[in-house]
Design a protein around this motif. Structure first.
Motif, PDB file in Angstrom:
ATOM      1  N   LEU A   1     -24.393  -2.002   7.148  1.00 33.71           N
ATOM      2  CA  LEU A   1     -23.920  -2.225   5.778  1.00 33.71           C
ATOM      3  C   LEU A   1     -25.078  -2.497   4.833  1.00 33.71           C
ATOM      4  N   LEU A   2     -26.047  -3.270   5.305  1.00 35.23           N
ATOM      5  CA  LEU A   2     -27.230  -3.531   4.485  1.00 35.23           C
ATOM      6  C   LEU A   2     -27.983  -2.241   4.204  1.00 35.23           C
ATOM      7  N   ASN A   3     -28.093  -1.388   5.240  1.00 40.72           N
ATOM      8  CA  ASN A   3     -28.780  -0.112   5.069  1.00 40.72           C
ATOM      9  C   ASN A   3     -28.047   0.776   4.063  1.00 40.72           C
ATOM     10  N   LEU A   4     -26.724   0.834   4.198  1.00 45.43           N
ATOM     11  CA  LEU A   4     -25.946   1.646   3.265  1.00 45.43           C
ATOM     12  C   LEU A   4     -26.042   1.111   1.852  1.00 45.43           C
ATOM     13  N   HIS A   5     -26.074  -0.202   1.706  1.00 41.44           N
ATOM     14  CA  HIS A   5     -26.191  -0.806   0.373  1.00 41.44           C
ATOM     15  C   HIS A   5     -27.500  -0.427  -0.287  1.00 41.44           C
ATOM     16  N   GLN A   6     -28.523  -0.228   0.541  1.00 46.25           N
ATOM     17  CA  GLN A   6     -29.843   0.100   0.004  1.00 46.25           C
ATOM     18  C   GLN A   6     -29.990   1.578  -0.333  1.00 46.25           C
TER      19      GLN A   6
ATOM     20  N   SER B   1     -20.924   3.009  -6.299  1.00 46.48           N
ATOM     21  CA  SER B   1     -19.561   3.480  -6.077  1.00 46.48           C
ATOM     22  C   SER B   1     -19.394   4.061  -4.678  1.00 46.48           C
ATOM     23  N   LEU B   2     -20.415   4.732  -4.180  1.00 42.03           N
ATOM     24  CA  LEU B   2     -20.346   5.276  -2.818  1.00 42.03           C
ATOM     25  C   LEU B   2     -20.338   4.170  -1.779  1.00 42.03           C
ATOM     26  N   PHE B   3     -21.173   3.149  -1.996  1.00 44.78           N
ATOM     27  CA  PHE B   3     -21.188   2.030  -1.042  1.00 44.78           C
ATOM     28  C   PHE B   3     -19.834   1.332  -1.019  1.00 44.78           C
ATOM     29  N   HIS B   4     -19.212   1.210  -2.187  1.00 46.68           N
ATOM     30  CA  HIS B   4     -17.886   0.591  -2.247  1.00 46.68           C
ATOM     31  C   HIS B   4     -16.890   1.379  -1.394  1.00 46.68           C
ATOM     32  N   LEU B   5     -16.917   2.706  -1.521  1.00 45.98           N
ATOM     33  CA  LEU B   5     -16.032   3.531  -0.701  1.00 45.98           C
ATOM     34  C   LEU B   5     -16.396   3.424   0.773  1.00 45.98           C
TER      35      LEU B   5
END
Length: 634
Positions: A533-538, A543-547
């Motif tokens: 999740l941290l990697n995706l947040h970065q 909006s994509l991270f929220h999805l």
């Protein structure tokens, strides 16, 4: 029958007598009519020679009368011509102008005449004296302009307004301008004649276009300070500055039209010409306040051959730039990656460069005076977007083996960025106006036509011209997100194997633990969730991270329930709640299907809702309750 009767009634007898009298009278009248007709016919025959002679005489009179009118008209033309000549000899310019105006009025009156030779003679005479007067007034006007140091071919160093000591010059200027206007000839013809330098042999558009703009700028003050007051006193609505621009613009139009047709087969020079013409039009409208209702030079680019060449070159150059931007070293990195406040979308450089390319194309065709031509450029943009989407899809398939990689996430950000920008464009006033134009033109506007449903959606503004592209981009975005989340879940499930194999029955009870803690076997799984999740947040846009985290949470919920909780036997320390045997039996009876439950029992959902359980179906709850080992099998 009446005649065979021996005796007739009196009324019938009287009627018969009256009829007989009327018949006799009628015969007498017919005889008189025939006599009169014979006399009249004889009279007409006797008078016919006189009538023929009279008709011949009338025709001769009419012929002579037409000739007289013809000669009088010819005499009037000669008198006007002589008047003009006499006035020019005596320098009576106003009288000469009035005589020329009379000639013009006479020429207008002879428009419906069949006397073609007379018309030709009058027009030739009018043109002859018009040219002589034009040349004389031009000569005087040019001498006067020379005294005023005009034309101005370089930036003026001081005010051009005549000083009080130049009253005579100012009076001459007002007189000549008035005479030119009375001659009904465009003032721009005289004002621009001095600027007619022979630059048509030059094939560098930036030179002559820049030169014309410089002439307009250098002479602007002279027009406004010297010529405009004269026009205002003459009660005319002409603008001296606009008239000068119109005169100079006629030269530009002639040159651009000539160059455009010659450069159709030279891609480099043609593109250069288009760029220079667009820049010229922009400066003409903005810096020189040229009225929007007057044509500039853009309409010259809308000729069929020129417009098609322009569209072809736009596509060719855009495709070349797409190849370059996708192969660039920093194609998949964001230039704002170190500025968090400006990088919500985390768009890679190739996506931003591509949308900038489309925006530049929009700015080029935004000012075109033809909406149908604008729609052709819009279709080209949509074609380019679809081409770029296909290219992103191809690169995505190459990177799909590692959905958590930087390039794969950058592609996902690019798709989301393009989709976001197109959504904004769909609400832009310019594209909304094009949308209404497309609706009004119908099938002519969009290749392949528009369906009735789509036409209705566009007309009611429920949809946009980009809906088709947005649907394709959203499908690609959903597919990429699905691949990414599936990859994450495979990794999480791998990390969760020790936890899934945990013997929950052997775990200490809740009463034996001072504080509740995460099972050691679950730590790798949770650490994986945290790190990913941290990697995706970065790497993903907001909006994509929220999805992504919502999709991951849903998949993780299903995994923990289906593959963990529903597959392990539970003892009291690990149950969701604790019941007595009687409570267990009663509630399990309530959760059974309706055909197995007792009469009068409430529905299973109501029993679950009372306990705060809203997401599990009664059948799933029965499975979980059956896993509790502390309850005897019965």
């Amino acid at each position: 029958q009446v005649l065979t009767v021996s005796s007739l009634p009196p009324k019938v007898s009287a009627a018969l007598s009256a009829v007989e009298d009327a018949r006799c009278s009628l015969e007498a009248l017919l005889q008189r009519e025939q006599l009169t007709f014979n006399m009249l016919h004889k009279h007409l025959q006797d008078a016919q020679p006189w009538m023929d002679k009279l008709e011949q005489t009338c025709n001769q009179v009419d012929f002579i009368e037409r000739h007289m009118k013809y000669l009088r008209c010819l005499q009037h033309i000669e008198e006007l011509s002589a008047t003009v000549q006499q006035c020019l000899m005596t320098s009576s310019a106003w009288e000469a102008i009035r005589a020329v105006d009379s000639m013009a009025a006479l020429d207008y009156g002879l428009n419906q005449s069949r006397c073609s030779h007379l018309q030709n003679f009058l027009q030739a005479t009018l043109s002859f004296w018009h040219k002589i007067m034009k040349d004389r007034l031009t000569s005087d006007f040019e001498k006067l302009l020379t005294q005023l140091h005009w034309p101005i071919v370089s930036p003026p160093t001081q005010s051009l307004t005549p000083t009080p000591s130049c009253q005579e010059t100012e009076g001459q200027l007002e007189l000549l301008v008035g005479q030119l206007l009375a001659l009904q000839t465009s003032l721009a013809l005289w004002l621009s004649s001095q600027s007619k330098i022979n630059f048509f042999v030059c094939f560098q558009p930036e030179w002559y276009l820049t030169q014309v703009l410089m002439w307009m700028g250098n002479n602007s003050a002279f027009m406004e300070e010297t010529i405009q007051p004269v026009l205002d006193r003459g009660r005319t609505t002409l603008s001296a500055k606009v008239e000068l621009c119109r005169g100079l613009l006629s030269l530009v139009q002639e040159k651009v039209a000539s160059d455009a047709s010659k450069l159709l087969y030279d891609d480099v020079l043609f593109c250069h010409l288009v760029e220079e013409v667009l820049q010229f039009e922009k400066e003409l409208r903005s810096n020189h306040s040229y009225p929007a209702e007057l044509p500039g030079v853009l309409h010259l680019l809308l000729e069929d051959a020129v417009l098609q060449k322009w569209l072809t070159m736009e596509k060719k150059m855009a495709v070349e730039k797409m190849d370059a931007m996708l192969s660039a070293e920093r194609a998949w990195s964001s230039q704002y990656k170190d500025i968090s406040d400006m990088d919500d979308l985390k768009a890679p450089d190739c996506a931003e460069t591509f949308m900038t390319l489309l925006q530049v194309i929009t700015e080029r065709y935004r000012t075109l005076p033809c909406p149908s031509a604008q729609l052709k450029f819009l279709e080209l943009q949509k074609e380019l977007v679809d081409d770029f989407r296909i290219r992103l899809t191809q690169v995505m398939k190459e990177e799909s083996r590692c959905p958590l990689g930087v390039r794969y996430c950058a592609i996902l950000n690019a798709v989301n960025y393009i989709s976001t920008i197109l959504g904004d464009w769909g609400n832009d006033v310019f594209f909304l106006q094009l949308q209404q134009t497309a609706v009004s033109l119908g099938e002519e506007a969009v290749p392949g036509g528009l369906g009735i449903m789509e036409m209705g959606r566009l007309a009611s503004l429920e949809g946009s011209l980009f809906d088709g592209l947005l649907a394709l981009l959203d499908r690609l975005k959903g597919d990429m997100l699905g691949r990414l989340l599936d990859f994450l879940m495979r990794e999480i499930k791998e990390k969760a194997k020790p936890y899934c194999q945990e013997r929950w029955l052997s775990l200490p009870s809740q009463q034996d633990q001072s504080t509740m803690s995460l099972s050691s076997t679950a730590c790798p799984m949770m650490l994986c969730v945290r790190d990913r999740l941290l990697n995706l947040h970065q790497v993903l846009g907001f909006s994509l991270f929220h999805l992504a985290w919502q999709g991951l949470a849903e998949r993780l919920d299903n995994f923990l329930y289906q593959d963990v909780s529903s597959q392990c036997s539970l003892n009291p320390p690990h149950c969701y709640c604790s019941y007595s045997v009687s409570e267990r039996a009663n509630n399990k009876r309530l959760l059974k299907p309706a055909d197995c439950a007792g009469t009068g029992d409430p529905p299973p959902e109501s029993a679950l809702n009372e306990l705060g359980v809203f997401c599990l179906a009664p059948c799933d709850v029965l499975i979980l309750l059956s896993l509790r080992t502390s309850w005897f099998p019965s």
